[in-house]
Design a protein around this motif. Structure first.
Motif, PDB file in Angstrom:
ATOM      1  N   UNK A 129      36.447  38.276  47.466  1.00  0.00           N
ATOM      2  CA  UNK A 129      35.744  39.022  46.244  1.00  0.00           C
ATOM      3  C   UNK A 129      37.258  39.024  45.364  1.00  0.00           C
ATOM      4  N   UNK A 130      37.108  39.105  44.266  1.00  0.00           N
ATOM      5  CA  UNK A 130      37.796  38.780  43.209  1.00  0.00           C
ATOM      6  C   UNK A 130      37.940  39.294  42.070  1.00  0.00           C
ATOM      7  N   UNK A 131      38.639  39.183  41.508  1.00  0.00           N
ATOM      8  CA  UNK A 131      38.280  40.647  40.562  1.00  0.00           C
ATOM      9  C   UNK A 131      38.939  39.613  39.389  1.00  0.00           C
ATOM     10  N   UNK A 132      38.392  39.836  38.258  1.00  0.00           N
ATOM     11  CA  UNK A 132      38.936  38.750  37.127  1.00  0.00           C
ATOM     12  C   UNK A 132      38.739  40.056  35.533  1.00  0.00           C
ATOM     13  N   UNK A 133      39.701  39.688  34.902  1.00  0.00           N
ATOM     14  CA  UNK A 133      39.914  40.514  33.317  1.00  0.00           C
ATOM     15  C   UNK A 133      41.003  39.030  32.636  1.00  0.00           C
ATOM     16  N   UNK A 134      41.186  39.987  30.977  1.00  0.00           N
ATOM     17  CA  UNK A 134      41.063  38.659  30.605  1.00  0.00           C
ATOM     18  C   UNK A 134      42.636  39.038  29.364  1.00  0.00           C
ATOM     19  N   UNK A 135      43.329  38.229  30.273  1.00  0.00           N
ATOM     20  CA  UNK A 135      44.721  38.406  28.575  1.00  0.00           C
ATOM     21  C   UNK A 135      44.581  38.434  27.683  1.00  0.00           C
ATOM     22  N   UNK A 136      44.533  38.354  26.646  1.00  0.00           N
ATOM     23  CA  UNK A 136      44.151  37.998  25.064  1.00  0.00           C
ATOM     24  C   UNK A 136      42.743  36.494  25.414  1.00  0.00           C
ATOM     25  N   UNK A 137      43.855  35.518  25.378  1.00  0.00           N
ATOM     26  CA  UNK A 137      41.945  34.360  25.523  1.00  0.00           C
ATOM     27  C   UNK A 137      42.443  33.994  26.875  1.00  0.00           C
ATOM     28  N   UNK A 138      42.824  34.224  27.640  1.00  0.00           N
ATOM     29  CA  UNK A 138      43.420  33.428  28.750  1.00  0.00           C
ATOM     30  C   UNK A 138      42.415  34.962  29.530  1.00  0.00           C
ATOM     31  N   UNK A 198      42.317  36.065  34.115  1.00  0.00           N
ATOM     32  CA  UNK A 198      42.404  36.010  35.193  1.00  0.00           C
ATOM     33  C   UNK A 198      41.739  36.194  36.264  1.00  0.00           C
ATOM     34  N   UNK A 199      41.909  35.867  37.081  1.00  0.00           N
ATOM     35  CA  UNK A 199      41.563  35.698  39.129  1.00  0.00           C
ATOM     36  C   UNK A 199      42.475  36.537  39.700  1.00  0.00           C
ATOM     37  N   UNK A 200      42.243  37.118  40.542  1.00  0.00           N
ATOM     38  CA  UNK A 200      42.882  37.777  41.370  1.00  0.00           C
ATOM     39  C   UNK A 200      41.869  37.545  43.063  1.00  0.00           C
ATOM     40  N   UNK A 201      42.481  36.873  43.856  1.00  0.00           N
ATOM     41  CA  UNK A 201      41.758  37.504  45.270  1.00  0.00           C
ATOM     42  C   UNK A 201      41.886  39.213  45.947  1.00  0.00           C
ATOM     43  N   UNK A 202      41.459  39.794  45.917  1.00  0.00           N
ATOM     44  CA  UNK A 202      41.097  40.980  46.236  1.00  0.00           C
ATOM     45  C   UNK A 202      41.104  41.104  47.955  1.00  0.00           C
ATOM     46  N   UNK A 203      39.391  40.188  47.929  1.00  0.00           N
ATOM     47  CA  UNK A 203      39.373  40.452  49.134  1.00  0.00           C
ATOM     48  C   UNK A 203      38.864  39.239  49.536  1.00  0.00           C
ATOM     49  N   UNK A 204      38.772  39.196  51.915  1.00  0.00           N
ATOM     50  CA  UNK A 204      38.519  38.278  51.644  1.00  0.00           C
ATOM     51  C   UNK A 204      37.350  38.140  53.018  1.00  0.00           C
ATOM     52  N   UNK A 205      36.188  37.731  53.333  1.00  0.00           N
ATOM     53  CA  UNK A 205      35.376  37.973  54.241  1.00  0.00           C
ATOM     54  C   UNK A 205      35.009  36.676  54.840  1.00  0.00           C
ATOM     55  N   UNK A 226      31.689  46.720  58.150  1.00  0.00           N
ATOM     56  CA  UNK A 226      32.600  48.558  57.044  1.00  0.00           C
ATOM     57  C   UNK A 226      31.319  47.687  55.706  1.00  0.00           C
ATOM     58  N   UNK A 227      30.585  48.685  55.837  1.00  0.00           N
ATOM     59  CA  UNK A 227      29.769  48.185  54.912  1.00  0.00           C
ATOM     60  C   UNK A 227      30.395  48.371  53.301  1.00  0.00           C
ATOM     61  N   UNK A 228      30.414  47.843  52.206  1.00  0.00           N
ATOM     62  CA  UNK A 228      30.513  47.526  51.109  1.00  0.00           C
ATOM     63  C   UNK A 228      29.131  47.720  50.506  1.00  0.00           C
ATOM     64  N   UNK A 229      29.257  47.774  49.381  1.00  0.00           N
ATOM     65  CA  UNK A 229      28.394  48.342  47.468  1.00  0.00           C
ATOM     66  C   UNK A 229      29.134  46.859  46.899  1.00  0.00           C
TER      67      UNK A 229
END
Length: 121
Positions: free
Chosen positions: A1-10, A12-19, A45-48
């Motif tokens: 699972x990847x978390x995505x956010x924007x900083x100014x015009x850039x 960013x992606x961060x790997x939060x969890x792997x399955x 476990x169940x992920x929504x």
């Protein structure tokens, strides 16, 4: 699972969890008859989860199913999804759905034209 956010015009992606696909037991689409992007992934476990759209949810399920068929060939359950949209070779699949709709409209239009030209005495 990847978390995505924007900083100014850039972006960013961060790997939060792997399955691992081998650990996935089932994908539950929750409601096959409604257009909703929510689904559950059953591991130990169940992920929504929430997809971007219902179409992307089906694309994700088709991709996992193909990966499983190519590499693992294990018993993989996909429940509460409309089977006709899961099979890409189906005439109802998203790649040919537009063509099918146009075909139906043309069919009904030609029927209406024939009926309008017929004379009833």
């Amino acid at each position: 699972m990847v978390k995505h956010w924007r900083v100014d015009r850039e972006e960013k992606y961060e790997i939060v969890e792997k399955w691992f696909l081998k650990d996935l037991e089932m994908i539950d689409g929750k409601e096959a008859d409604t257009d909703n992007p929510y689904f559950d992934m059953h591991f130990h476990k169940v992920y929504n989860m929430e997809a971007y759209s219902c179409a992307s949810k089906y694309t994700f399920a088709r991709t996992l199913n193909k990966l499983n068929a190519m590499y693992l060939k294990k018993d993989f359950k996909i429940v509460n999804f409309d089977d006709t949209y899961l099979n890409e070779d189906s005439i109802w699949s998203s790649s040919s759905r537009d063509f099918l709709i146009v075909m139906r409209v043309c069919f009904f239009a030609s029927n209406l034209l024939c009926l309008s030209l017929c004379r009833f005495s």
